[in-house]
Design a protein around this motif. Structure first.
Motif, PDB file in Angstrom:
ATOM      1  N   ARG A 138       1.075  -1.245  -0.465  1.00 48.68           N
ATOM      2  CA  ARG A 138       0.129   0.025   0.211  1.00 48.68           C
ATOM      3  C   ARG A 138       1.047   1.101  -0.092  1.00 48.68           C
ATOM      4  N   GLY A 139       0.546   2.407  -0.880  1.00 46.88           N
ATOM      5  CA  GLY A 139       1.357   4.157  -0.511  1.00 46.88           C
ATOM      6  C   GLY A 139       1.157   4.418  -0.001  1.00 46.88           C
ATOM      7  N   SER A 140      -0.239   4.238   0.778  1.00 48.94           N
ATOM      8  CA  SER A 140      -1.015   6.049   1.821  1.00 48.94           C
ATOM      9  C   SER A 140      -1.687   4.564   2.960  1.00 48.94           C
ATOM     10  N   VAL A 141      -1.663   5.032   3.850  1.00 49.81           N
ATOM     11  CA  VAL A 141      -2.458   4.730   5.449  1.00 49.81           C
ATOM     12  C   VAL A 141      -2.125   5.848   6.006  1.00 49.81           C
ATOM     13  N   GLN A 142      -3.719   5.652   7.101  1.00 48.68           N
ATOM     14  CA  GLN A 142      -3.477   7.121   8.167  1.00 48.68           C
ATOM     15  C   GLN A 142      -3.168   6.481   9.196  1.00 48.68           C
ATOM     16  N   ALA A 143      -2.794   7.665  10.349  1.00 47.59           N
ATOM     17  CA  ALA A 143      -1.826   7.484  11.439  1.00 47.59           C
ATOM     18  C   ALA A 143      -2.670   6.471  12.010  1.00 47.59           C
ATOM     19  N   GLY A 144      -2.624   5.099  12.594  1.00 50.67           N
ATOM     20  CA  GLY A 144      -2.494   4.059  13.571  1.00 50.67           C
ATOM     21  C   GLY A 144      -3.117   2.926  12.454  1.00 50.67           C
ATOM     22  N   GLY A 145      -3.256   3.135  11.605  1.00 52.51           N
ATOM     23  CA  GLY A 145      -2.719   2.200  10.279  1.00 52.51           C
ATOM     24  C   GLY A 145      -1.897   1.264  10.249  1.00 52.51           C
ATOM     25  N   SER A 146      -2.339   0.344   9.808  1.00 49.39           N
ATOM     26  CA  SER A 146      -1.396  -0.838   9.090  1.00 49.39           C
ATOM     27  C   SER A 146      -1.325  -1.253   7.737  1.00 49.39           C
ATOM     28  N   ALA A 147       0.285  -1.694   7.511  1.00 52.16           N
ATOM     29  CA  ALA A 147       0.397  -1.468   5.878  1.00 52.16           C
ATOM     30  C   ALA A 147       1.646  -2.893   6.040  1.00 52.16           C
ATOM     31  N   ARG A 148       1.515  -3.040   4.400  1.00 52.36           N
ATOM     32  CA  ARG A 148       2.294  -4.732   4.507  1.00 52.36           C
ATOM     33  C   ARG A 148       3.157  -4.669   3.437  1.00 52.36           C
ATOM     34  N   ARG A 149       4.769  -4.682   3.268  1.00 52.95           N
ATOM     35  CA  ARG A 149       5.671  -4.619   2.151  1.00 52.95           C
ATOM     36  C   ARG A 149       5.800  -5.653   2.077  1.00 52.95           C
ATOM     37  N   LEU A 157       1.225   2.762  12.621  1.00 54.69           N
ATOM     38  CA  LEU A 157       2.262   3.904  11.440  1.00 54.69           C
ATOM     39  C   LEU A 157       1.500   5.216  12.463  1.00 54.69           C
ATOM     40  N   ARG A 158       3.051   5.272  12.263  1.00 55.39           N
ATOM     41  CA  ARG A 158       2.666   7.116  12.120  1.00 55.39           C
ATOM     42  C   ARG A 158       3.428   7.454  11.217  1.00 55.39           C
ATOM     43  N   GLY A 161      16.175  -3.679  -3.633  1.00 55.47           N
ATOM     44  CA  GLY A 161      14.667  -3.816  -4.517  1.00 55.47           C
ATOM     45  C   GLY A 161      14.427  -1.613  -4.787  1.00 55.47           C
ATOM     46  N   GLN A 162      13.583  -2.105  -5.302  1.00 53.99           N
ATOM     47  CA  GLN A 162      13.943  -0.501  -6.187  1.00 53.99           C
ATOM     48  C   GLN A 162      13.185   0.710  -5.546  1.00 53.99           C
ATOM     49  N   GLY A 163      11.819   0.224  -4.156  1.00 53.37           N
ATOM     50  CA  GLY A 163      11.354   0.728  -3.662  1.00 53.37           C
ATOM     51  C   GLY A 163      10.519   1.476  -3.855  1.00 53.37           C
ATOM     52  N   THR A 164       9.386   1.248  -2.249  1.00 57.42           N
ATOM     53  CA  THR A 164       8.452   1.887  -2.430  1.00 57.42           C
ATOM     54  C   THR A 164       8.241   2.554  -1.310  1.00 57.42           C
ATOM     55  N   GLN A 165       6.702   4.008  -2.472  1.00 60.03           N
ATOM     56  CA  GLN A 165       6.765   4.946  -1.268  1.00 60.03           C
ATOM     57  C   GLN A 165       5.190   4.534   0.285  1.00 60.03           C
ATOM     58  N   LEU A 166       5.779   4.879   1.132  1.00 66.07           N
ATOM     59  CA  LEU A 166       5.069   4.720   2.544  1.00 66.07           C
ATOM     60  C   LEU A 166       4.033   6.448   3.131  1.00 66.07           C
ATOM     61  N   THR A 167       2.826   6.572   2.444  1.00 67.36           N
ATOM     62  CA  THR A 167       2.573   7.710   3.077  1.00 67.36           C
ATOM     63  C   THR A 167       1.636   7.421   4.186  1.00 67.36           C
ATOM     64  N   VAL A 168       1.847   7.964   5.472  1.00 73.86           N
ATOM     65  CA  VAL A 168       1.495   8.266   6.677  1.00 73.86           C
ATOM     66  C   VAL A 168       0.808   9.572   7.126  1.00 73.86           C
ATOM     67  N   SER A 169      -0.656   9.445   7.267  1.00 72.10           N
ATOM     68  CA  SER A 169      -1.567  10.455   7.238  1.00 72.10           C
ATOM     69  C   SER A 169      -2.398  11.076   8.245  1.00 72.10           C
ATOM     70  N   SER A 170      -1.834  12.011   8.858  1.00 75.26           N
ATOM     71  CA  SER A 170      -2.046  12.122   9.928  1.00 75.26           C
ATOM     72  C   SER A 170      -4.122  12.650  10.415  1.00 75.26           C
TER      73      SER A 170
END
Length: 118
Positions: free
Chosen positions: A8-19, A84-85, A109-118
């Motif tokens: 996932r590229g974006s998630v809200q604070a407190g949420g989860s994501a998996r790479r 996530l913060r 790896g090529q790298g993937t962006q993660l954005t965590v919004s407050s």
């Protein structure tokens, strides 16, 4: 070996994501499997590693929130990120170290962006 990351590229604070990081070849002989990240304005830093037979090492800023794991049958390394913060925002990279003709070699790896919004 080539590494392809996804998640996932974006998630809200407190949420989860998996790479996920899928290798083009077997990872069963990997010496080290690791996740790094580069946050805005900072250098790339280690987040989590699996060393040798399975010992895991975590950076202090992710302990208790992130989990690194491997699935050798899928040639895949995972990074599960919980609670996530906003400061976790950055580009996440996977790395595998394997012996190639007796010499340890890093693959990234090529790298993937993660954005965590407050």
């Amino acid at each position: 070996v080539q590494l392809v990351e996804s998640g996932r590229g974006s998630v809200q604070a407190g949420g989860s994501a998996r790479r996920s990081c899928v290798a083009s070849g077997s990872i069963s002989s990997a010496i080290v499997m690791a996740w790094y990240r580069q946050t805005p304005g900072n250098q790339r830093e280690s987040v989590a590693s699996i060393i040798g037979g399975g010992n895991t090492i975590y950076a202090d800023f992710v302990k208790g929130r992130f989990t690194i794991s491997r699935a050798d049958d899928k040639n895949t390394v995972y990074l599960q990120m919980n609670n996530l913060r906003p400061e976790d925002t950055g580009v996440y990279y996977c790395k595998i170290v394997q012996f190639v003709i007796g010499v340890p070699r890093d693959s990234w790896g090529q790298g993937t962006q993660l954005t965590v919004s407050s």
